[in-house]
Write an enzyme that holds these catalytic residues in place. Structure first.
Site, mmCIF file in Angstrom:
data_model
loop_
_atom_site.group_PDB
_atom_site.id
_atom_site.type_symbol
_atom_site.label_atom_id
_atom_site.label_comp_id
_atom_site.label_asym_id
_atom_site.label_seq_id
_atom_site.Cartn_x
_atom_site.Cartn_y
_atom_site.Cartn_z
ATOM 1 N N ASN A 152 80.406 43.511 -82.563
ATOM 2 C CA ASN A 152 81.821 43.586 -82.182
ATOM 3 C C ASN A 152 82.727 42.698 -83.027
ATOM 4 O OD1 ASN A 152 80.165 41.718 -80.534
ATOM 5 N ND2 ASN A 152 82.158 41.010 -79.805
ATOM 6 N N CYS A 331 85.151 26.655 -85.717
ATOM 7 C CA CYS A 331 85.877 25.663 -84.935
ATOM 8 C C CYS A 331 87.176 25.234 -85.619
ATOM 9 C CB CYS A 331 84.979 24.450 -84.776
ATOM 10 S SG CYS A 331 85.747 23.155 -83.855
HETATM 11 C C1 LIG Z 1 79.312 44.351 -77.920
HETATM 12 C C2 LIG Z 1 79.859 44.122 -76.540
HETATM 13 N N1 LIG Z 1 79.026 44.024 -75.503
HETATM 14 C C3 LIG Z 1 79.454 43.843 -74.259
HETATM 15 C C4 LIG Z 1 80.789 43.750 -73.984
HETATM 16 C C5 LIG Z 1 81.239 43.563 -72.575
HETATM 17 O O1 LIG Z 1 81.711 44.770 -72.032
HETATM 18 P P1 LIG Z 1 82.650 44.766 -70.745
HETATM 19 O O2 LIG Z 1 83.967 44.208 -71.166
HETATM 20 O O3 LIG Z 1 82.733 46.195 -70.327
HETATM 21 O O4 LIG Z 1 81.960 43.940 -69.716
HETATM 22 C C6 LIG Z 1 81.721 43.837 -75.039
HETATM 23 C C7 LIG Z 1 83.175 43.674 -74.790
HETATM 24 O O5 LIG Z 1 83.836 42.901 -75.405
HETATM 25 C C8 LIG Z 1 81.236 44.042 -76.350
HETATM 26 O O6 LIG Z 1 82.072 44.126 -77.395
#
Ligand SMILES: Cc1ncc(COP(=O)(O)O)c(C=O)c1O
Length: 382
Positions: A152, A331
């Site tokens: 992400n 940071c």
């Molecule tokens: C790769 C990834 N996993 C999990 C999540 C969490 O998903 P949710 O916001 O539906 O709990 C996100 C959301 O930012 C994500 O980008």
């Protein structure tokens, strides 16, 4: 002032059709899906239809889809239950997973007798699959591998077919967080050897607070939440029917319009890369994000030539100019630990500079990209 939303990896704008459908359901289908009268049965049938639709697009069985409150819950369900119910005693994962996985793994390590191994990464944040193979060979502890499909923050894509096959070959279970890929790619889970997957509707123009876990048939997973027989006993609690229907509509529209929208968004990303290279030649691209084959088309993460004293002002200035994006830096203040993803593989020099993630959707335009890059250029030269 312009308002430019380039933070779709954080969450997306909902489609009008999704909102319309949800409103109709909220107005007209308000029965409790667990009630046996006609109001309840109507609500239940919407949920079951949504389950079938989702399963059909992903090429899995409807009984393998469990609706949840989102990606975080789906990740938690798979990881917790693998340890508690399936006898897993070793988790292999990486430091660049989402916190929904990393914090869950840490908690499991604290509470159970579980060994946790983090895979080595290369200088672009790619998992070293040779390390994974080596680890799978050397231990006979029951193992769960948890690696995300699309990162992400940096957009790196993992070859989940290859990783899934390796896991299968060595008898390990495979969980893959697909929150950033489902809805953006046409995925055929009948061909991908993954046991558990997490998906979230708000990443593909659906509502927040709903997602699902794909749980391969007969996996033996037990619920994380107890209290009722909803979701065939896999997840208690009265279902958010409007949200589930919103997820269904959003997935349908995203996948039916995939090629057209993917072409548009890829064009935006390509334009961003070309323009920023021209206007800010010292820019660096984090991870694989400038490589269209090895990263998702939906985001870019840039390391900018800005001195540390000015870096703190960058997002603030962009916000003042109406630009929404996400910090991806290390940071930059005492209380801020920075990005755990970039910290896992960037070198010291690049970690001192600010990194920013810009993520795109069908609603963005090339003019917006030009505006953002001109604003960045002005800030850097000011
Ligand atoms: C790769 C990834 N996993 C999990 C999540 C969490 O998903 P949710 O916001 O539906 O709990 C996100 C959301 O930012 C994500 O980008």
């Amino acid at each position: 002032m312009k308002n430019v939303y380039l933070d779709s990896a954080a969450t997306t704008q909902m489609r009008d059709e999704v909102i319309d459908r949800m409103i109709t359901v909220m107005q007209e289908v308000y029965g409790n899906p667990s009630s046996t009268h006609s109001f309840g049965r109507s609500a239940k049938s919407l949920i079951e239809q949504a389950r079938k639709t989702v399963a059909c697009y992903l090429k899995v069985k409807a009984s393998e889809i469990v609706f949840t409150s989102g990606g975080t819950e789906a990740d938690n369900l798979a990881l917790n239950s693998a340890i508690r119910d399936l006898g897993v005693r070793r988790i292999i994962t990486s430091k660049i997973e989402h916190h929904a996985v990393l914090y869950t793994v840490e908690q499991l390590q604290d509470c159970f007798d579980v060994e946790v191994v983090y895979l080595e990464l290369d200088s672009l944040g790619n998992i070293k699959t040779a390390h994974l193979e080596e680890l799978l060979k050397i231990s006979d502890k029951k193992t769960l591998v948890s690696l995300m499909h699309v990162n992400n923050e940096i957009g790196n894509k993992l070859d989940i077919k290859k990783v899934g096959s390796l896991c299968k070959e060595h008898g390990a279970l495979f969980h893959s967080d697909c929150v950033q890929s489902v809805g953006h790619y046409d995925l055929d889970f009948s061909e991908i050897p993954v046991d558990f997957t997490a998906v979230s509707a708000h990443k593909f123009h659906g509502p927040k607070g709903v997602g699902f876990a794909f749980i391969r048939k007969n996996s033996g997973l037990k619920p994380l939440i107890f209290g009722g027989e909803q979701e065939r006993g896999h997840r208690a609690g009265t279902e958010g029917v409007h949200n589930i229907v919103g997820l269904e509509e959003a997935l349908k529209l995203s996948l039916d319009n995939l090629e057209e929208e993917k072409t548009h968004i890829t064009g935006l990303k390509t334009h961003f890369i070309e323009k920023i290279k021209t206007e800010i030649p010292e820019v660096k691209f984090n991870g694989n994000c400038a490589d269209l084959d090895k990263s998702t088309y939906t985001l870019i993460n840039v390391c900018l030539p800005v001195p540390a004293d000015k870096a703190l002002m960058l997002l603030f200035q962009l916000d003042l100019k109406g630009i929404a994006c996400s910090k991806g830096s290390a940071c930059q203040s005492g209380s801020d630990k920075g990005s755990h993803v970039l910290n896992a593989f960037l070198d010291e020099e690049d970690l001192k500079k600010p990194s920013v993630r810009f993520s795109f959707s069908r609603y963005n335009t090339k003019d917006e990209i030009d505006y953002v890059i001109n604003t960045l250029k002005e800030f850097i030269s000011s």
